[in-house]
Design an enzyme around this catalytic site. Structure first.
Site, PDB file in Angstrom:
ATOM      1  N   HIS A 210      50.438  63.322 139.895  1.00  0.00           N
ATOM      2  CA  HIS A 210      49.916  64.299 138.941  1.00  0.00           C
ATOM      3  C   HIS A 210      49.642  63.598 137.625  1.00  0.00           C
ATOM      4  CE1 HIS A 210      49.084  68.269 137.488  1.00  0.00           C
ATOM      5  NE2 HIS A 210      50.072  68.258 136.619  1.00  0.00           N
TER       6      HIS A 210
ATOM      7  N   ASP B 215      46.967  65.030 144.523  1.00  0.00           N
ATOM      8  CA  ASP B 215      47.724  65.583 143.403  1.00  0.00           C
ATOM      9  C   ASP B 215      48.511  66.793 143.903  1.00  0.00           C
ATOM     10  OD1 ASP B 215      48.509  67.094 141.111  1.00  0.00           O
ATOM     11  OD2 ASP B 215      46.963  66.103 139.928  1.00  0.00           O
TER      12      ASP B 215
ATOM     13  N   SER C  42      46.652  68.791 133.431  1.00  0.00           N
ATOM     14  CA  SER C  42      47.275  69.857 134.198  1.00  0.00           C
ATOM     15  C   SER C  42      46.831  71.227 133.664  1.00  0.00           C
ATOM     16  CB  SER C  42      48.796  69.678 134.161  1.00  0.00           C
ATOM     17  OG  SER C  42      49.435  70.507 135.095  1.00  0.00           O
TER      18      SER C  42
END
Length: 486
Positions: A450, A421, A212
């Site tokens: 994610h 995502d 991320s």
């Protein structure tokens, strides 16, 4: 990775920032003295911890220092060890010292393979400003924290109301007792801290695995320190500009990429009564959101409902809870949801990095236009993602320009990316891939959610990352992993 994923959901021309020159290098760090770690939500018997002093301002390397908490899960097979693998779970504003231990939990779809644990000492750390490292605060109230990062405006007047909240938050951050830190709590300085950790560990190079926001942090590190980068894994990728205004607006696209997975789940589980086809479930989303705007159920209005769907779309494991929440709201009942508390420091550190890294629009009218556009372009949550935040009023700009990600450096980056995502949509990952040029290869995985490596079950994607970390084997070209039946 629920902590990482929900924390992530709450919430200028770029010039290259150069690594500090040799003449400005700080004095060598003191030898690390490993000891016990803080208490954690996850078992940490294999972890050792220590505190490292780093410069607050790398332009004044022997000036004021701040603390960075560092952890280590040593390889138990020195004969197989090839180096250190520094990790970051995302954020910004998320602690990472316990992340190495989390990666080995048996409940994960594919825990960190033993071959990787043998090949590396796995390193975690709390980034500057976060957790057990010298922390920042904005003195945010519980009410301010409850607003989160996706306050959904019903109209232009709501943007004006949110602007007052955003301005107050920015002023609180600047006037808090840690306001002096804010210009230096940036991604570039966190990357420099990473290189300081490498030096303190006595390693000539650093391998890295970040998810991320951690992908942008890794991209900045390997741009600033290309010759000190060994094998760089970036999982669930931000674009090359990090969390700027366009990345935040990208949440609107991300939820729409992801929502069909939930709609298919809900249609297949008719016990929730949300529709018998994905199209009916999608229609139910908008019907419920509109109804809750007219008549909230407890704290749930239409905006809260939209944010709930964004946060609970990060992993398939949340679909049952999300469907049950829809069912309760449809009956006029307050749903029972897991509530993972995010400390005030997490919100403050997120503001520091997101607002300090980028130049943000200042005009309320700009956000009103963005909201109007994204309400139509991405009707599920786009208006919330485009809303104004404290960054519009930020009083502590970074002390240097943003790092520009380029293809300069060795070809040692492996990106892995889910097709659907919500938090870091594929469209932005492709922009980072283009910025890296031949430095990178990208493995795109036909799955939603994610996080791909370790937290998702696709064996093809996980094997590609493992092979790269252990043997250096990387696809000759960008690759695609087909969906796998659980």
């Amino acid at each position: 990775m629920k902590k990482l994923l929900l924390a992530a959901a709450i919430a200028a021309v770029a010039a290259t920032a150069l690594a500090p020159s040799a003449s400005a290098a700080p004095s060598p760090p003191d030898p690390l003295k490993w000891g016990s770690c803080p208490a954690a939500a996850y078992p940490t018997p294999d972890l050792q911890c220590t505190t490292l002093k780093v410069p607050l301002d790398y332009r004044d390397p022997d000036g004021r220092k701040i603390d960075i908490l560092v952890s280590r899960m040593p390889s138990k097979h020195p004969e197989k060890r090839r180096g250190v693998l520094l990790t970051n779970p995302g954020g910004p504003g998320v602690a990472g010292w316990d992340f190495p231990q989390y990666l080995t939990l048996p409940g994960l779809p594919a825990p960190l393979p033993q071959s990787v644990r043998d090949a590396y000492d796995v390193i975690g750390f709390d980034p500057r400003g976060v957790g057990h490292s010298t922390p920042v605060t904005c003195d945010l109230t519980p009410e301010q924290q409850a607003i989160g990062n996706l306050p959904y405006p019903k109209d232009a007047a709501d943007v004006v109301k949110q602007a007052k909240v955003a301005k107050a938050e920015a002023e609180q951050c600047a006037n808090a007792k840690t306001g002096w830190m804010l210009p230096h709590v940036t991604t570039a300085n966190t990357a420099r801290d990473m290189d300081r950790i490498r030096e303190a560990l006595g390693e000539s190079k650093l391998s890295y695995s970040g998810a991320s926001y951690g992908t942008y942090l890794g991209a900045v590190y390997t741009t600033l320190f290309p010759r000190r980068s060994d094998r760089i894994v970036l999982d669930s990728n931000l674009g090359p500009d990090g969390y700027d205004v366009e990345a935040m607006r990208g949440f609107g696209r991300g939820l729409e990429d992801r929502f069909p997975d939930f709609a298919k789940f809900a249609a297949a589980h008719q016990e929730y009564g949300l529709g018998t086809t994905p199209a009916q479930v999608t229609a139910k989303f908008f019907e419920l959101a509109a109804r809750l705007d007219r008549t909230p159920v407890g704290a749930f209005d239409g905006g809260t409902f939209r944010g709930l769907n964004f946060g609970y779309s990060y992993g398939d494991s949340s679909f049952e809870a999300l469907a049950a929440a829809w069912q309760s709201l449809d009956k006029g009942e307050v749903p029972k949801l897991y509530d993972e508390h995010v400390a005030e420091n997490g919100f403050a550190a997120r503001f520091a990095v997101v607002c300090g890294d980028s130049v943000w629009p200042k005009s309320v009218a700009t956000y009103q236009r963005n909201v109007a556009v994204d309400r139509i372009r991405h009707p599920m949550v786009g208006a919330g993602a485009a809303n104004i935040s404290a960054c519009a009023y930020w009083q502590a700009p970074a002390a240097e320009p943003k790092v520009r990600i380029t293809g300069n450096g060795p070809s040692n980056v492996l990106m892995v990316q889910n097709q659907r995502d919500p938090g870091t949509p594929l469209v932005n990952a492709r922009k980072l891939r283009a910025a890296f040029g031949d430095r990178a290869r990208m493995v795109t995985v036909d799955q939603g959610g994610h996080g791909s490596f370790v937290v998702a079950p696709n064996q093809c994607g996980n094997n590609a990352v493992t092979a790269f970390l252990v043997s250096g084997e990387r696809p000759a070209h960008d690759a695609f992993c087909a969906a796998e039946t659980p």
